[in-house]
Design a protein around this motif. Structure first.
Motif, PDB file in Angstrom:
ATOM      1  N   LEU A  26       0.830  -1.203   0.000  1.00 27.23           N
ATOM      2  CA  LEU A  26       0.000   0.000   0.000  1.00 27.23           C
ATOM      3  C   LEU A  26       0.864   1.252   0.000  1.00 27.23           C
ATOM      4  N   ASP A  27       0.529   2.173  -0.875  1.00 25.41           N
ATOM      5  CA  ASP A  27       1.090   3.514  -0.823  1.00 25.41           C
ATOM      6  C   ASP A  27       0.428   4.265   0.333  1.00 25.41           C
ATOM      7  N   TRP A  28       1.018   5.363   0.749  1.00 21.40           N
ATOM      8  CA  TRP A  28       0.465   6.147   1.853  1.00 21.40           C
ATOM      9  C   TRP A  28      -0.181   7.441   1.355  1.00 21.40           C
ATOM     10  N   SER A  29       0.631   8.355   0.827  1.00 23.27           N
ATOM     11  CA  SER A  29       0.141   9.670   0.415  1.00 23.27           C
ATOM     12  C   SER A  29      -0.832   9.556  -0.752  1.00 23.27           C
ATOM     13  N   GLY A  30      -2.034  10.060  -0.583  1.00 24.17           N
ATOM     14  CA  GLY A  30      -3.010  10.050  -1.654  1.00 24.17           C
ATOM     15  C   GLY A  30      -3.762   8.742  -1.814  1.00 24.17           C
ATOM     16  N   THR A  31      -3.291   7.708  -1.146  1.00 18.93           N
ATOM     17  CA  THR A  31      -3.959   6.404  -1.181  1.00 18.93           C
ATOM     18  C   THR A  31      -4.690   6.148   0.132  1.00 18.93           C
ATOM     19  N   GLY A  66      -7.694 -11.627   6.663  1.00 16.73           N
ATOM     20  CA  GLY A  66      -6.417 -12.304   6.770  1.00 16.73           C
ATOM     21  C   GLY A  66      -5.350 -11.862   5.799  1.00 16.73           C
ATOM     22  N   ARG A  67      -5.509 -10.706   5.189  1.00 21.60           N
ATOM     23  CA  ARG A  67      -4.490 -10.230   4.254  1.00 21.60           C
ATOM     24  C   ARG A  67      -3.318  -9.602   5.005  1.00 21.60           C
ATOM     25  N   ARG A  68      -2.139  -9.801   4.464  1.00 22.03           N
ATOM     26  CA  ARG A  68      -0.944  -9.140   5.000  1.00 22.03           C
ATOM     27  C   ARG A  68      -0.822  -7.760   4.349  1.00 22.03           C
ATOM     28  N   MET A  69      -0.369  -6.783   5.138  1.00 14.27           N
ATOM     29  CA  MET A  69      -0.251  -5.421   4.623  1.00 14.27           C
ATOM     30  C   MET A  69       1.134  -4.860   4.901  1.00 14.27           C
ATOM     31  N   VAL A  70       1.750  -4.342   3.848  1.00 15.58           N
ATOM     32  CA  VAL A  70       3.077  -3.736   3.925  1.00 15.58           C
ATOM     33  C   VAL A  70       3.014  -2.391   3.227  1.00 15.58           C
ATOM     34  N   LEU A  71       3.590  -1.367   3.838  1.00 19.76           N
ATOM     35  CA  LEU A  71       3.595  -0.045   3.251  1.00 19.76           C
ATOM     36  C   LEU A  71       4.788   0.110   2.310  1.00 19.76           C
ATOM     37  N   LEU A  72       4.549   0.719   1.154  1.00 16.35           N
ATOM     38  CA  LEU A  72       5.603   1.059   0.195  1.00 16.35           C
ATOM     39  C   LEU A  72       5.337   2.482  -0.264  1.00 16.35           C
ATOM     40  N   SER A  73       6.136   3.435   0.240  1.00 20.14           N
ATOM     41  CA  SER A  73       5.818   4.849   0.049  1.00 20.14           C
ATOM     42  C   SER A  73       7.077   5.679  -0.127  1.00 20.14           C
ATOM     43  N   ALA A 125       7.038  -1.269   7.074  1.00 18.53           N
ATOM     44  CA  ALA A 125       6.845  -0.006   6.360  1.00 18.53           C
ATOM     45  C   ALA A 125       8.149   0.379   5.679  1.00 18.53           C
ATOM     46  N   TYR A 126       8.104   0.489   4.363  1.00 16.80           N
ATOM     47  CA  TYR A 126       9.249   0.917   3.571  1.00 16.80           C
ATOM     48  C   TYR A 126       8.952   2.329   3.092  1.00 16.80           C
ATOM     49  N   CYS A 127       9.608   3.308   3.694  1.00 17.54           N
ATOM     50  CA  CYS A 127       9.325   4.713   3.434  1.00 17.54           C
ATOM     51  C   CYS A 127      10.529   5.402   2.788  1.00 17.54           C
ATOM     52  N   GLY A 128      10.284   6.574   2.238  1.00 14.83           N
ATOM     53  CA  GLY A 128      11.358   7.326   1.598  1.00 14.83           C
ATOM     54  C   GLY A 128      11.907   6.646   0.363  1.00 14.83           C
ATOM     55  N   VAL A 129      11.117   5.784  -0.262  1.00  9.54           N
ATOM     56  CA  VAL A 129      11.571   5.038  -1.433  1.00  9.54           C
ATOM     57  C   VAL A 129      11.551   5.970  -2.644  1.00  9.54           C
ATOM     58  N   VAL A 130      12.681   6.104  -3.303  1.00 11.77           N
ATOM     59  CA  VAL A 130      12.768   6.999  -4.454  1.00 11.77           C
ATOM     60  C   VAL A 130      12.135   6.360  -5.679  1.00 11.77           C
ATOM     61  N   ASP A 131      12.563   5.161  -6.033  1.00 10.59           N
ATOM     62  CA  ASP A 131      12.040   4.485  -7.214  1.00 10.59           C
ATOM     63  C   ASP A 131      11.421   3.152  -6.794  1.00 10.59           C
ATOM     64  N   LYS A 132      10.108   3.112  -6.739  1.00 10.82           N
ATOM     65  CA  LYS A 132       9.405   1.913  -6.305  1.00 10.82           C
ATOM     66  C   LYS A 132       9.542   0.784  -7.310  1.00 10.82           C
ATOM     67  N   ARG A 133       9.780   1.114  -8.572  1.00  9.53           N
ATOM     68  CA  ARG A 133       9.940   0.087  -9.602  1.00  9.53           C
ATOM     69  C   ARG A 133      11.155  -0.781  -9.332  1.00  9.53           C
ATOM     70  N   GLU A 134      12.154  -0.219  -8.686  1.00  9.85           N
ATOM     71  CA  GLU A 134      13.350  -0.968  -8.323  1.00  9.85           C
ATOM     72  C   GLU A 134      13.205  -1.631  -6.957  1.00  9.85           C
ATOM     73  N   GLU A 154       0.204 -13.518  -5.710  1.00 13.56           N
ATOM     74  CA  GLU A 154      -0.703 -13.400  -4.562  1.00 13.56           C
ATOM     75  C   GLU A 154      -0.715 -11.989  -3.979  1.00 13.56           C
ATOM     76  N   THR A 155      -0.147 -11.038  -4.718  1.00  9.12           N
ATOM     77  CA  THR A 155       0.075  -9.698  -4.167  1.00  9.12           C
ATOM     78  C   THR A 155      -0.517  -8.632  -5.068  1.00  9.12           C
ATOM     79  N   ALA A 156      -1.060  -7.599  -4.452  1.00 12.46           N
ATOM     80  CA  ALA A 156      -1.542  -6.419  -5.164  1.00 12.46           C
ATOM     81  C   ALA A 156      -0.864  -5.186  -4.584  1.00 12.46           C
ATOM     82  N   PHE A 157      -0.586  -4.226  -5.449  1.00 15.50           N
ATOM     83  CA  PHE A 157      -0.036  -2.940  -5.012  1.00 15.50           C
ATOM     84  C   PHE A 157      -1.091  -1.872  -5.289  1.00 15.50           C
TER      85      PHE A 157
END
Length: 284
Positions: free
Chosen positions: A7-12, A97-104, A127-136, A151-154
């Motif tokens: 999950l993204d944080w800002s705007g999501t 029962g879904r697992r949730m991880v932040l990618l922002s 929580a993975y924050c301050g990520v510059v390029d999420k594609r990498e 099994e994952t959605a972003f």
């Protein structure tokens, strides 16, 4: 079955656009540049944010800009609120029962403070924050969290989020609650596009579904890719042309309403099996 959410944080999940705009204008003023209004900022801003700053402040050191951003972000008593339906979606994901991880790309300290203030920090196992390029970054995150792409959605609100999902082979879900409009988001070809998060529980199997381990037996949800089925608020198709090519297994409740114009569809859903195809162009 979708068992994991990045999950993204800002705007999501968080409505921090006002604070981000104030911080950005603080940086621009510091360097004697014209400030931006809300729509002007949305038109220019993009991720990775390094590309945005190279465009508007090409001579400025990015680390210096980041320090100014933190200095100018509002830090008063007003709490950055969650977006409508964000808490309900997090509760739905936890209940099923879904697992949730932040990618922002948001700074770690901003996410931690805002999530704690809104009482949602405990929904996230990491929580993975301050990520510059999420594609990498997304590849290493999936590996570290032991999440299978199939099994994952972003879920995010910008084209960059959709591109990151495509890069990792996970389901891309775009929400039009944040920094980019539905028209702009569609340029990245998200597999699901929703007006807000209220629609997602129904699209993902409802509240009765329970995620299981990869070796368990659970409900199987449709996997989304090519073709298009546009759903209105009642779950009906609101595409501007006939839906053809169905081979069985249609979306529950989906029905054709040929000729009805598309204004603000609640969701755009793309299917792999069975294959659906809207043969006429649609607009948002």
């Amino acid at each position: 079955m979708i068992r994991n959410f990045l999950l993204d944080w800002s705007g999501t999940l968080a409505d921090d656009l006002g604070g981000v705009l104030a911080a950005t204008n603080g940086i621009l003023e510091h360097y004697g540049k014209a400030t931006l209004d809300r729509e002007g900022f949305r038109a220019l801003f993009r991720l990775p944010y390094t590309e945005f700053y190279r465009e508007v402040l090409p001579e400025v050191d990015l680390e210096e800009a980041k320090a100014l951003y933190l200095r100018h972000f509002p830090d008063g008593d007003e709490v950055v609120p969650l977006l409508p339906h964000a808490r309900a979606f997090l509760e739905y994901a936890a209940a099923t029962g879904r697992r949730m991880v932040l990618l922002s790309s948001a700074p770690q300290e901003h996410f931690e403070a805002q999530a704690q203030a809104n009482g949602v920090r405990d929904f996230f196992e990491a929580a993975y924050c301050g990520v510059v390029d999420k594609r990498e970054a997304i590849h290493e995150i999936l590996k570290r969290q032991a999440m299978l792409p199939e099994e994952t959605a972003f879920i995010g609100d910008m084209r960059h989020d959709v591109e990151a999902a495509h890069a990792a082979g996970v389901l891309s879900i775009a929400t039009a609650t944040g920094y980019e409009s539905p028209t702009v988001l569609m340029q990245a070809h998200p597999e699901i596009l929703v007006r807000d998060l209220a629609r997602l529980p129904q699209l993902l199997g409802g509240w009765h579904v329970q995620a299981t381990t990869t070796t368990g037996h659970g409900a199987v949800h449709p996997l989304a890719t090519v073709g298009a089925l546009i759903l209105d608020q009642q779950g009906g198709c609101s595409c501007s042309g006939p839906i053809s090519g169905a081979t069985g297994g249609a979306s529950p409740g989906a029905r054709s309403s040929v000729g009805r114009p598309v204004k603000q569809p609640c969701a755009v859903r793309f299917w792999r099996k069975p294959h659906w195809s809207c043969r006429q162009t649609f607009s948002l």
